[in-house]
Design an enzyme around this catalytic site. Sequence first.
Site, short mmCIF file in Angstrom:
data_model
loop_
_atom_site.label_atom_id
_atom_site.label_comp_id
_atom_site.label_asym_id
_atom_site.label_seq_id
_atom_site.Cartn_x
_atom_site.Cartn_y
_atom_site.Cartn_z
NE ARG A 1 -2.33 -1.15 3.57
CZ ARG A 1 -1.79 -0.35 4.47
NH1 ARG A 1 -1.86 0.97 4.33
NH2 ARG A 1 -1.19 -0.83 5.53
CE1 TYR B 1 1.56 -6.93 -3.51
CE2 TYR B 1 0.49 -5.63 -1.80
CZ TYR B 1 1.19 -6.75 -2.18
OH TYR B 1 1.50 -7.70 -1.26
CE LYS C 1 -7.29 -3.61 4.93
NZ LYS C 1 -5.93 -3.96 5.15
CG HIS D 1 -7.29 -2.98 9.87
ND1 HIS D 1 -5.98 -2.59 10.07
CD2 HIS D 1 -7.25 -3.97 8.94
CE1 HIS D 1 -5.19 -3.30 9.29
NE2 HIS D 1 -5.92 -4.15 8.60
CB SER E 1 -0.87 -3.46 7.93
OG SER E 1 -2.00 -2.68 7.67
CB CYS F 1 0.49 -6.18 13.90
SG CYS F 1 1.72 -4.91 13.51
CG ASP G 1 -7.58 -7.12 6.62
OD1 ASP G 1 -6.62 -6.91 7.40
OD2 ASP G 1 -7.80 -6.41 5.63
NE ARG H 1 -0.08 -8.36 2.48
CZ ARG H 1 -0.64 -8.04 3.64
NH1 ARG H 1 -1.74 -8.63 4.02
NH2 ARG H 1 -0.09 -7.15 4.43
P1 GTP Z 1 -2.65 -7.49 7.40
O1 GTP Z 1 -3.15 -8.55 6.47
O2 GTP Z 1 -1.51 -6.70 6.80
O3 GTP Z 1 -3.72 -6.57 7.90
O4 GTP Z 1 -1.92 -8.21 8.61
P2 GTP Z 1 -2.30 -9.22 9.81
O5 GTP Z 1 -2.58 -8.40 11.03
O6 GTP Z 1 -3.33 -10.21 9.39
O7 GTP Z 1 -0.90 -9.90 10.05
P3 GTP Z 1 -0.44 -11.44 10.10
O8 GTP Z 1 -1.28 -12.29 10.99
O9 GTP Z 1 -0.32 -11.90 8.70
O10 GTP Z 1 0.99 -11.33 10.78
C1 GTP Z 1 2.09 -10.86 10.14
C2 GTP Z 1 3.39 -11.11 10.87
O11 GTP Z 1 3.27 -11.16 12.28
C3 GTP Z 1 4.02 -12.42 10.44
O12 GTP Z 1 5.38 -12.19 10.20
C4 GTP Z 1 3.83 -13.31 11.65
O13 GTP Z 1 4.80 -14.30 11.71
C5 GTP Z 1 3.90 -12.33 12.80
N1 GTP Z 1 3.12 -12.79 13.99
C6 GTP Z 1 1.81 -13.08 14.03
N2 GTP Z 1 1.43 -13.50 15.26
C7 GTP Z 1 2.54 -13.45 16.03
C8 GTP Z 1 2.80 -13.74 17.41
O14 GTP Z 1 1.93 -14.12 18.18
N3 GTP Z 1 4.09 -13.54 17.85
C9 GTP Z 1 5.08 -13.11 17.02
N4 GTP Z 1 6.29 -12.94 17.52
N5 GTP Z 1 4.87 -12.83 15.71
C10 GTP Z 1 3.62 -12.99 15.22
C1 SPV Z 2 -3.03 -4.34 5.17
O1 SPV Z 2 -2.05 -3.70 4.74
O2 SPV Z 2 -3.56 -4.06 6.27
C2 SPV Z 2 -3.60 -5.47 4.40
C3 SPV Z 2 -3.07 -5.71 3.06
O3 SPV Z 2 -4.47 -6.15 4.89
S1 SPV Z 2 -3.77 -4.64 1.87
O4 SPV Z 2 -4.93 -5.28 1.25
O5 SPV Z 2 -2.74 -4.37 0.85
O6 SPV Z 2 -4.22 -3.41 2.50
MN MN Z 3 -5.18 -5.35 6.85
#
Ligand code: GTP
Ligand code: SPV
Ligand code: MN
Length: 590
Positions: free
Chosen positions: A69, A197, A206, A226, A248, A250, A275, A367
């Site tokens: 983004r 993207y 979003k 979110h 994002s 996290c 999400d 992704r």
């Molecule tokens: P968006 O799709 O961008 O909104 O992100 P999301 O919040 O769904 O993030 P996602 O669950 O894909 O986590 C992304 C990163 O956080 C990855 O690198 C994971 O390995 C890391 N992660 C997720 N949960 C944990 C956790 O409990 N501990 C740690 N240390 N890392 C974590």
């Molecule tokens: C984020 O960045 O929070 C996502 C991926 O979930 S995107 O669809 O690119 O916004």
């Molecule tokens: Mn997101």
Amino acid sequence: MVQHAALNSWVKECERLLKPERVVWCDGSEAEHERMVREMLDSKTLLPLNPKSYPHCYLHRSVPNDVARVEGCTFICSSKKEDAGPTNNWMAPAEAKDKVRPIFEGSMRGRTMYVVPYLMGPAASPFAKVGVEITDSPYVVANMRIMTRMGAVALEHLGSGGDFVPGMHSTADLNPDRRFILHFPDENLIWSVGSGYGGNALLGKKCFALRLASVLARREGWMAEHMLIMGVEDPQGEVTYVAAAFPSACGKTNLAMLVPPASLPGYKIWTVGDDIAWLRVGEDGRLWAINPEAGFFGVAPGTNTHSNPNAMRSLERNTIFTNVALTPSNEPWWEGMDGPAPPGTLDWQGRPYDPASGQKAAHPNARFTAPARQCPIVSKHWEDPKGVPISAIIFGGRRSRVGPLVYEGFNWQHGTFMGASMTSETTAAAAGAVGVVRRDPMAMLPFCGYNMGDYFQHWLDMGKAIPRPPRIFHVNWFRKSAGGNFLWPGFGENLRVLKWIIGRVKGEALAVETALGFMPTVEDLDLEGLDIGFAKGRALLSVDYDAWREEIPGLNEFLNKFGSKLPAGIHDEGKALAKRLGPEVANWVI
Ligand code: GTP
Ligand code: SPV
Ligand code: MN
């Protein structure tokens, strides 16, 4: 052409501007999908993956400058600047159109213009909303087919006179200097140009389901957030639903698909969404949530059969991978997958990958786009028209220091302040530096379609409008030791924290009152079978008073950016926190 005059005339208008060679209305059918996949394979927009291990899966490599983004190119074009607020870029609507129209002009010459009707929300839900995206990217169409209910089902929902959110998207020349993501809340309109993207180009996600929906939600008395949505089933079979807002990359996808540790037998997790949540007050006075999406656009790096086996099983068929590495057996690969990259692996740009180079094979924001129904633990209510009732809202950030493992707000107003003061390290999900600590209220900083001061007020108003509001919590899985290691094992072990949260909701779990909120002691968390050690446990569950005192001036300054738009209730909570932290804290300035 369809039986909807306003839609037809908008499509004609786009056609006149974009000058495509042909116009194709997408029906979402299997036959159409197969035809488009064949064309994308021919043009190398998609590369085939191993049909045995990854049936109907494809790899897409985006251009290297178009991998995340772009917050700097994202604008809220409300008629008044004040309505975009200090955290959004703003352009006046007419000025924005004059500036960006020439980039759209003729940008689809020689290309196909796809008209993609889609639904956000389950087809049977009274809360589902229709969008129509115009795009020159078949890759976007294929992603929208996974992420939304696309095609005929949306046109049926629309009928001959229904409302829809028009979104005009063109990849144009993918020039980052001519890249704009524009939102016109007064017209419920989206213009996106110069990127292919994710969140820049899949306009249902979003742009519609958060930025425009948040404006609508405020007007109509609901919330667009979110947030992941998940059910936690206890050993007695009782399911408690929680929603969680993390910035994002996290941990939303990971938490939503959590696998309980063996030492907490009898628990089951049910994924509703990973999400976005649309939340409304139900007839029973509780807050009910639907997931407006139909798929996961999940972060690949770090996903493996130990960290997230449910994601791994969701993505083993009918999945589009973007910017991952490619092994010689035509399988996707990324850092933190199950084994090392086999010799002969190509990196995300298709170049031979040398592990010794210190470079990454997959892009850090690589992704997968996978249908939600393929998730082995998808909730039986994930498409329930009325959604699921939410008992707890969890905020969380990525903070190597300051943030304790978990604490609970004193009440809704305090919980809203906790959300408003969320702080997290930036990730690869957005272009720009990674690991920079920034304020990200409610994980909505990049996604709130209006002044966040008004958004905080809307949260406070919602608290009054929900007779049986969820309790509000804050978590941080990412605290590090002085040596730089994560103190908390995270992933499946996060269930221990959820167990305490659900115990609090039910009035069963104990806590102590701290300056931040109610916090468990080490004894109050179920750490059975986890070798965390008392010292680490104490470090995770203590308030670092010095660090918190240092936080106050920066937080105060950030919130004061909203000026008269900052609700008194938020100021009151800031003042009260400063006071609880002790007399040596800098004053809370109003
Ligand atoms: P968006 O799709 O961008 O909104 O992100 P999301 O919040 O769904 O993030 P996602 O669950 O894909 O986590 C992304 C990163 O956080 C990855 O690198 C994971 O390995 C890391 N992660 C997720 N949960 C944990 C956790 O409990 N501990 C740690 N240390 N890392 C974590
Ligand atoms: C984020 O960045 O929070 C996502 C991926 O979930 S995107 O669809 O690119 O916004
Ligand atoms: Mn997101």
